[in-house]
Design an enzyme around this catalytic site. Structure first.
Site, PDB file in Angstrom:
ATOM      1  N   ASP A  14      -2.833  12.479 -13.680  1.00  0.00           N
ATOM      2  CA  ASP A  14      -3.857  11.928 -12.791  1.00  0.00           C
ATOM      3  C   ASP A  14      -5.207  12.489 -13.219  1.00  0.00           C
ATOM      4  OD1 ASP A  14      -5.514  11.403 -10.271  1.00  0.00           O
ATOM      5  OD2 ASP A  14      -3.577  10.565  -9.679  1.00  0.00           O
ATOM      6  N   THR A  48       1.756  -2.791  -8.413  1.00  0.00           N
ATOM      7  CA  THR A  48       1.848  -4.201  -8.031  1.00  0.00           C
ATOM      8  C   THR A  48       0.655  -4.924  -8.638  1.00  0.00           C
ATOM      9  OG1 THR A  48       2.971  -3.644  -5.975  1.00  0.00           O
ATOM     10  CG2 THR A  48       1.945  -5.820  -6.113  1.00  0.00           C
ATOM     11  N   PHE A 102       9.801  -1.335  -5.094  1.00  0.00           N
ATOM     12  CA  PHE A 102      10.132  -1.917  -3.786  1.00  0.00           C
ATOM     13  C   PHE A 102      10.313  -0.792  -2.769  1.00  0.00           C
ATOM     14  CE2 PHE A 102      11.717  -4.856  -7.032  1.00  0.00           C
ATOM     15  CZ  PHE A 102      11.083  -6.034  -6.664  1.00  0.00           C
ATOM     16  N   LYS A 111       7.833  -9.320  -6.983  1.00  0.00           N
ATOM     17  CA  LYS A 111       7.257  -8.344  -6.064  1.00  0.00           C
ATOM     18  C   LYS A 111       6.405  -9.020  -4.996  1.00  0.00           C
ATOM     19  CE  LYS A 111       5.431  -4.507  -4.431  1.00  0.00           C
ATOM     20  NZ  LYS A 111       6.155  -3.538  -3.616  1.00  0.00           N
ATOM     21  N   ALA A 163       9.551  -7.659  16.914  1.00  0.00           N
ATOM     22  CA  ALA A 163       8.207  -8.000  17.388  1.00  0.00           C
ATOM     23  C   ALA A 163       7.383  -6.734  17.581  1.00  0.00           C
ATOM     24  CB  ALA A 163       8.301  -8.772  18.696  1.00  0.00           C
ATOM     25  N   CYS A 177       0.959  -2.471   1.427  1.00  0.00           N
ATOM     26  CA  CYS A 177       1.571  -3.560   0.654  1.00  0.00           C
ATOM     27  C   CYS A 177       1.368  -4.945   1.265  1.00  0.00           C
ATOM     28  CB  CYS A 177       3.066  -3.287   0.479  1.00  0.00           C
ATOM     29  SG  CYS A 177       3.424  -1.875  -0.579  1.00  0.00           S
ATOM     30  N   LYS A 221      -2.279  -6.388   1.515  1.00  0.00           N
ATOM     31  CA  LYS A 221      -2.859  -6.529   0.166  1.00  0.00           C
ATOM     32  C   LYS A 221      -2.139  -7.607  -0.638  1.00  0.00           C
ATOM     33  CE  LYS A 221      -1.943  -3.206  -2.823  1.00  0.00           C
ATOM     34  NZ  LYS A 221      -1.279  -3.763  -4.024  1.00  0.00           N
ATOM     35  N   LYS A 273       3.434   2.756  10.352  1.00  0.00           N
ATOM     36  CA  LYS A 273       4.861   2.835  10.637  1.00  0.00           C
ATOM     37  C   LYS A 273       5.225   4.310  10.757  1.00  0.00           C
ATOM     38  CE  LYS A 273       7.801   2.263   7.247  1.00  0.00           C
ATOM     39  NZ  LYS A 273       8.564   1.731   6.093  1.00  0.00           N
ATOM     40  N   ARG A 310      -3.622   2.755   6.072  1.00  0.00           N
ATOM     41  CA  ARG A 310      -4.218   1.572   5.469  1.00  0.00           C
ATOM     42  C   ARG A 310      -3.799   0.302   6.212  1.00  0.00           C
ATOM     43  NH1 ARG A 310      -2.638   2.784  -0.716  1.00  0.00           N
ATOM     44  NH2 ARG A 310      -0.902   3.779   0.372  1.00  0.00           N
TER      45      ARG A 310
END
Length: 441
Positions: free
Chosen positions: A31, A122, A156, A211, A259, A267, A270, A326, A333
């Site tokens: 990185d 992706t 995935f 994807k 629901a 993901c 975007k 989640k 994001r």
């Protein structure tokens, strides 16, 4: 044993590098962020992902995993190079390939022999050939003609379950027309291949599109059940039973039929916008995907409207349980909480928020409303003197909360359960003015 380089240490790159080391590869994660690399060398993770820290420490101690900010050494010391840098959305929804292009150029500048370059990020259809052209261009500048192959190997991963998704994936997709590259990828994923994980070998373009198609379909499925929930509210039906009945059909399955306040994360928002943009550039219109995007925006707006309608006093205090998009992740994001809190704050509401992992990121993403948001120590602290409670993210600790204690701490009794966690909890209805999503009672 293969020498592997993974370029980029975000969610995808870091998890991929750690798991490849766990599979027995010699893996180096590269990185450009020197401070980030130094923290990783110290075992300090930049993200929250269950199980990742333990595997990182294990493979570092056993000498299979290391970190560097030196691109040249990463390229020269590796047979297979994974590109796992970010492809953030641009204003028009298209994927920004700036970082992918940058990495491809550096690979071309430094490689000294045959390499397999793997697109793990992706990326839009056609990126594999674009990466090949960039590398070839850089080789020609050097007067070199090394052979190399470009492979599409889309990830995935589900945030919060990324480690398990890497260790036990539903499938591994390999896009290449080179048998040599295909064989090398089989060796890289030898552990999965031996364990009879389903492998799909196809061409670059198909792998790249799988994807986007997968994520777009799941986004459509979520948007569909959310629209059913809005209708269920109007007609007196129970969306959870609707989803259960639908899910019994083997052609549909019960997964992603829950629901809620809308989808978010790195993901689905975007990738749905990106595939719409890809289609537009090729003269097609993704009408179903576009509808899912619009339905998701409507869902978030409708949840905010319901809260505001129940609290006409603009000075109310609202407790939020959960902020991340989640559970089991710190990722904010495109989290539904961002849109919903923004609308409530704009209406003059004060927010008392608690999230096990999302508050650090929420503080800067919601900085313009900082005077109206109090970040709390736990779910009970958030509930103090609140006129209403909003369960935004279904973290497990909220399921076991002492509802009687929560009720005693609150000033009001409104409870908006946007994940239907307490939909069948009698005590929730006895203690609160309970509102689920798509449920008549």
């Amino acid at each position: 044993m293969k020498n592997i380089a993974v370029i980029g240490t975000g969610y995808v790159g870091l998890v991929q590098g750690v798991i490849l080391a766990e599979f027995g590869m010699q893996a180096v994660c590269m990185d450009v962020d020197v401070q980030k690399i130094e923290r990783l060398r110290q075992g300090i993770l930049p993200i929250y992902e269950p199980g990742l820290k333990e595997l990182l420490d294990k493979n570092m101690s056993q000498g299979r995993l290391r970190f560097t900010s030196d691109m040249q050494s990463a390229v020269l010391g590796s047979e297979v190079i994974f590109i796992a840098v970010g492809t953030p959305p641009q204003e028009d929804g298209s994927a920004d390939l700036h970082y992918v292009e940058q990495v491809a150029r550096q690979i071309g500048q430094f490689m000294d022999g045959y390499r397999v370059i793997v697109d793990k990020s992706t990326v839009p259809v056609g990126t594999g050939k674009y990466v090949r052209a960039i590398i070839q261009q850089e080789l020609e500048k050097r007067g070199e003609n090394f052979e190399f192959d470009v492979v599409s190997n889309p990830e995935f991963l589900r945030e919060g379950k990324a480690v398990q998704d890497c260790l036990r994936p539903d499938r591994v997709v390999i896009g290449t027309e080179s048998e040599q590259a295909a064989e090398i990828m089989r060796q890289v994923y030898d552990v999965l291949y031996i364990n009879q994980t389903p492998f799909l070998f196809t061409n670059l373009e198909t792998a790249e599109m799988i994807k986007y198609a997968s994520n777009a379909f799941l986004a459509v499925k979520i948007s569909f059940i959310n629209e059913m929930a809005l209708l269920a509210d109007q007609v007196g039906a129970d969306v959870q039973e609707i989803a259960r009945g639908m899910g019994m059909d083997g052609r549909i399955s019960p997964k992603f039929l829950h629901a809620g306040p809308g989808y978010g994360g790195s993901c689905f928002p975007k990738d749905t916008r990106a595939i719409v943009d890809i289609a537009k550039k090729h003269g097609e219109e993704m009408m179903v995907v576009q509808a899912a995007i619009q339905a998701n925006a409507k869902q978030k707006a409708r949840m905010a409207e319901r809260i505001l309608q129940a609290l006409p006093d603009g000075s109310s205090t609202i407790a939020f349980w959960g902020l991340s998009f989640k559970p089991e992740t710190d990722d904010m994001r495109d989290a539904p909480a961002l849109d919903i809190i923004a609308k409530l704050a704009q209406a003059g509401m004060h927010i008392r928020a608690y999230c096990p992992q999302g508050m650090r990121e929420a503080k800067w993403r919601l900085a313009e409303f900082e005077s109206q948001i109090t970040y709390c120590q736990d779910e009970y602290d958030a509930a103090k003197d609140a006129d209403a409670l909003v369960l935004m993210t279904e973290w497990h600790q909220f399921r076991g909360a002492d509802l009687r204690k929560v009720s005693g701490l609150m000033k009001g009794k409104l409870f908006f359960d946007l994940r239907n966690v307490f939909a069948k909890n009698k005590q929730a209805r006895e203690l609160f003015d309970y509102h689920g999503v798509g449920r008549p009672y």
